[in-house]
Design a protein around this motif. Structure first.
Motif, PDB file in Angstrom:
ATOM      1  N   PRO A  91       0.843  -1.300   0.062  1.00  0.00           N
ATOM      2  CA  PRO A  91      -0.096   0.004   0.149  1.00  0.00           C
ATOM      3  C   PRO A  91       0.851   1.244  -0.015  1.00  0.00           C
ATOM      4  CG  PRO A  91      -1.062  -1.540   1.297  1.00  0.00           C
ATOM      5  CD  PRO A  91       0.159  -2.417   0.944  1.00  0.00           C
ATOM      6  N   PRO A  92       1.979   1.423   0.776  1.00  0.00           N
ATOM      7  CA  PRO A  92       2.641   2.501   0.722  1.00  0.00           C
ATOM      8  C   PRO A  92       3.194   2.906  -0.535  1.00  0.00           C
ATOM      9  CG  PRO A  92       3.207   1.454   2.787  1.00  0.00           C
ATOM     10  CD  PRO A  92       2.478   0.410   1.914  1.00  0.00           C
ATOM     11  N   GLN A  93       3.780   1.858  -1.505  1.00  0.00           N
ATOM     12  CA  GLN A  93       4.046   2.129  -2.787  1.00  0.00           C
ATOM     13  C   GLN A  93       3.063   2.785  -3.732  1.00  0.00           C
ATOM     14  OE1 GLN A  93       5.654  -1.929  -3.112  1.00  0.00           O
ATOM     15  NE2 GLN A  93       7.119  -1.124  -4.508  1.00  0.00           N
ATOM     16  N   LEU A  94       1.653   2.524  -3.304  1.00  0.00           N
ATOM     17  CA  LEU A  94       0.676   3.281  -4.005  1.00  0.00           C
ATOM     18  C   LEU A  94       0.323   4.491  -3.895  1.00  0.00           C
ATOM     19  CD1 LEU A  94      -2.065   0.114  -3.749  1.00  0.00           C
ATOM     20  CD2 LEU A  94       0.053   0.564  -5.517  1.00  0.00           C
ATOM     21  N   ARG A  95       1.258   5.253  -2.876  1.00  0.00           N
ATOM     22  CA  ARG A  95       0.712   6.566  -2.567  1.00  0.00           C
ATOM     23  C   ARG A  95       0.678   7.545  -3.491  1.00  0.00           C
ATOM     24  NH1 ARG A  95       3.098   5.924   3.594  1.00  0.00           N
ATOM     25  NH2 ARG A  95       1.179   4.652   4.407  1.00  0.00           N
ATOM     26  N   GLU A  96       1.648   7.493  -4.403  1.00  0.00           N
ATOM     27  CA  GLU A  96       1.965   8.656  -5.438  1.00  0.00           C
ATOM     28  C   GLU A  96       1.302   8.244  -6.532  1.00  0.00           C
ATOM     29  OE1 GLU A  96       6.383   8.847  -5.724  1.00  0.00           O
ATOM     30  OE2 GLU A  96       6.650   9.346  -3.689  1.00  0.00           O
ATOM     31  N   HIS A  97       0.493   7.254  -6.767  1.00  0.00           N
ATOM     32  CA  HIS A  97      -0.108   7.032  -7.880  1.00  0.00           C
ATOM     33  C   HIS A  97      -1.665   7.265  -7.985  1.00  0.00           C
ATOM     34  CE1 HIS A  97       3.695   5.044  -9.366  1.00  0.00           C
ATOM     35  NE2 HIS A  97       3.689   4.551  -7.938  1.00  0.00           N
ATOM     36  N   ARG A  98      -2.034   7.735  -9.170  1.00  0.00           N
ATOM     37  CA  ARG A  98      -3.455   7.801  -9.307  1.00  0.00           C
ATOM     38  C   ARG A  98      -4.361   6.705  -9.623  1.00  0.00           C
ATOM     39  NH1 ARG A  98      -6.501  10.180 -14.621  1.00  0.00           N
ATOM     40  NH2 ARG A  98      -8.590  10.302 -13.666  1.00  0.00           N
ATOM     41  N   ILE A  99      -5.188   6.294  -8.487  1.00  0.00           N
ATOM     42  CA  ILE A  99      -6.032   5.115  -8.631  1.00  0.00           C
ATOM     43  C   ILE A  99      -7.328   5.484  -9.011  1.00  0.00           C
ATOM     44  CG2 ILE A  99      -6.782   3.139  -7.589  1.00  0.00           C
ATOM     45  CD1 ILE A  99      -4.322   3.484  -5.500  1.00  0.00           C
ATOM     46  N   TRP A 100      -7.805   5.122 -10.322  1.00  0.00           N
ATOM     47  CA  TRP A 100      -9.011   5.507 -10.897  1.00  0.00           C
ATOM     48  C   TRP A 100     -10.144   4.359 -10.904  1.00  0.00           C
ATOM     49  CZ3 TRP A 100     -10.811   5.571 -16.496  1.00  0.00           C
ATOM     50  CH2 TRP A 100     -12.029   6.459 -16.606  1.00  0.00           C
ATOM     51  N   VAL A 101     -11.063   4.917  -9.926  1.00  0.00           N
ATOM     52  CA  VAL A 101     -12.020   3.787  -9.733  1.00  0.00           C
ATOM     53  C   VAL A 101     -13.589   4.226 -10.165  1.00  0.00           C
ATOM     54  CG1 VAL A 101     -13.183   2.276  -7.982  1.00  0.00           C
ATOM     55  CG2 VAL A 101     -10.777   2.757  -7.850  1.00  0.00           C
ATOM     56  N   PRO A 102     -13.972   4.243 -11.326  1.00  0.00           N
ATOM     57  CA  PRO A 102     -14.934   5.059 -11.625  1.00  0.00           C
ATOM     58  C   PRO A 102     -16.054   4.429 -11.264  1.00  0.00           C
ATOM     59  CG  PRO A 102     -14.040   4.076 -13.604  1.00  0.00           C
ATOM     60  CD  PRO A 102     -13.162   3.841 -12.574  1.00  0.00           C
ATOM     61  N   GLY A 103     -17.331   5.016 -11.114  1.00  0.00           N
ATOM     62  CA  GLY A 103     -18.521   4.152 -10.383  1.00  0.00           C
ATOM     63  C   GLY A 103     -18.575   4.031  -8.981  1.00  0.00           C
ATOM     64  N   ILE A 104     -17.812   4.887  -8.250  1.00  0.00           N
ATOM     65  CA  ILE A 104     -18.090   5.150  -6.900  1.00  0.00           C
ATOM     66  C   ILE A 104     -19.337   5.965  -6.693  1.00  0.00           C
ATOM     67  CG2 ILE A 104     -17.296   5.830  -4.603  1.00  0.00           C
ATOM     68  CD1 ILE A 104     -14.499   5.122  -5.978  1.00  0.00           C
ATOM     69  N   VAL A 105     -20.355   5.392  -6.126  1.00  0.00           N
ATOM     70  CA  VAL A 105     -21.705   6.409  -5.842  1.00  0.00           C
ATOM     71  C   VAL A 105     -21.947   6.411  -4.402  1.00  0.00           C
ATOM     72  CG1 VAL A 105     -22.374   5.880  -8.007  1.00  0.00           C
ATOM     73  CG2 VAL A 105     -23.064   4.189  -6.228  1.00  0.00           C
ATOM     74  N   PRO A 106     -22.735   7.449  -4.073  1.00  0.00           N
ATOM     75  CA  PRO A 106     -22.943   7.640  -2.628  1.00  0.00           C
ATOM     76  C   PRO A 106     -24.078   6.576  -2.303  1.00  0.00           C
ATOM     77  CG  PRO A 106     -23.143   9.561  -3.981  1.00  0.00           C
ATOM     78  CD  PRO A 106     -22.824   8.641  -4.812  1.00  0.00           C
ATOM     79  N   ARG A 107     -23.998   6.148  -0.958  1.00  0.00           N
ATOM     80  CA  ARG A 107     -25.115   5.348  -0.315  1.00  0.00           C
ATOM     81  C   ARG A 107     -24.628   3.814  -0.731  1.00  0.00           C
ATOM     82  NH1 ARG A 107     -28.186   8.848  -2.662  1.00  0.00           N
ATOM     83  NH2 ARG A 107     -28.797   7.383  -3.986  1.00  0.00           N
ATOM     84  N   SER A 108     -23.739   3.525  -1.453  1.00  0.00           N
ATOM     85  CA  SER A 108     -23.179   2.079  -1.896  1.00  0.00           C
ATOM     86  C   SER A 108     -21.944   1.596  -0.778  1.00  0.00           C
ATOM     87  CB  SER A 108     -22.456   2.037  -3.245  1.00  0.00           C
ATOM     88  OG  SER A 108     -21.341   2.901  -3.078  1.00  0.00           O
ATOM     89  N   GLU A 109     -21.949   0.522  -0.609  1.00  0.00           N
ATOM     90  CA  GLU A 109     -21.068  -0.054   0.285  1.00  0.00           C
ATOM     91  C   GLU A 109     -19.507   0.130  -0.045  1.00  0.00           C
ATOM     92  OE1 GLU A 109     -22.987  -3.968  -1.345  1.00  0.00           O
ATOM     93  OE2 GLU A 109     -23.480  -1.764  -1.098  1.00  0.00           O
ATOM     94  N   TRP A 110     -19.518   0.234  -1.583  1.00  0.00           N
ATOM     95  CA  TRP A 110     -18.189   0.441  -2.236  1.00  0.00           C
ATOM     96  C   TRP A 110     -17.667   1.744  -1.723  1.00  0.00           C
ATOM     97  CZ3 TRP A 110     -22.273  -1.188  -4.837  1.00  0.00           C
ATOM     98  CH2 TRP A 110     -22.903  -0.160  -5.930  1.00  0.00           C
TER      99      TRP A 110
END
Length: 222
Positions: A91-110
């Protein structure tokens, strides 16, 4: 279930291939709020749903929710990404990288999952832009030298060979998405027990694993 490429669908398909006599009707119920899925279970419209109400106190009294398995996450990147040649990442190696997760919506568990994940490891999780589907996401990853996304280790993704995408396991700790099944508390479908037992037979997570806080709460309440 939410989609037919998800880890739940892949494992359920494995079960059905071993038990083809099972009368199984798999449907997608694409609703953002898991309470809508719980209401469909309560009304008898579906026998069970792979969704999670993260606050068990808001689950209908006659709907039960049980933990079925945890899905380890992998980093998915194109061949020019700086982490494309890594065998594993932390996880620390990921801090400087953009992680794109389209489809995150309010009220969802994800949405709650990614909020907690980003806060726990200071990750830059970007949900910007419309979600045009997996194919567009995979095309974008293949063309980019800095874009990445997160996928489940058992999720089924297929892309053209020339995309040359790489799936990189995340370790120390393993990041995992907890998966639950909702079904009627009384008189559930008799075929559900065998399916739940099949999910329970999957390999457990490593000891060094991260789960969101609501995973423990939901698991302990049902």
């Amino acid at each position: 279930m939410l989609g037919l490429r998800s880890a739940q669908a892949v494992v359920l398909h494995d079960y059905w291939r071993s038990h083809p006599e099972t009368d199984l009707d798999v449907v997608t119920l694409r609703v953002d709020d898991p309470h809508v899925a719980a209401a469909a279970v309560q009304a008898g419209e579906i026998d069970a749903s792979f969704r999670t109400v993260t606050d068990p106190a808001t689950l209908p009294r006659d709907v039960q929710m049980t933990h079925v398995f945890d899905s380890p996450l992998e980093l998915l990147v194109g061949p020019r990404h700086p982490l494309a040649s890594a065998r594993t990442v932390t996880p620390p190696q990921l801090r400087e990288h953009r992680i794109w997760v389209p489809g995150i919506v309010p009220r969802s568990e994800w949405a709650e999952f990614y909020d907690q994940l980003g806060a726990a490891f200071a990750l830059r999780i970007d949900a910007a832009g419309p979600n045009f589907g997996n194919e567009v996401l995979l095309d974008a990853l293949a063309d980019s030298a800095d874009l990445a996304t997160l996928v489940g280790a058992r999720d089924r993704y297929i892309w053209p060979a020339n995309h040359d995408l790489r799936r990189v396991p995340i370790v120390n700790p393993t990041l995992a998405y907890p998966l639950f099944l909702m079904f009627p508390r009384t008189s559930p479908h008799p075929g559900l027990r065998a399916i739940i037992n099949h999910f329970a037979s999957l390999a457990p997570l490593p000891e060094a694993a991260w789960l969101p806080s609501w995973a423990t709460t939901a698991r302990g309440s049902h």
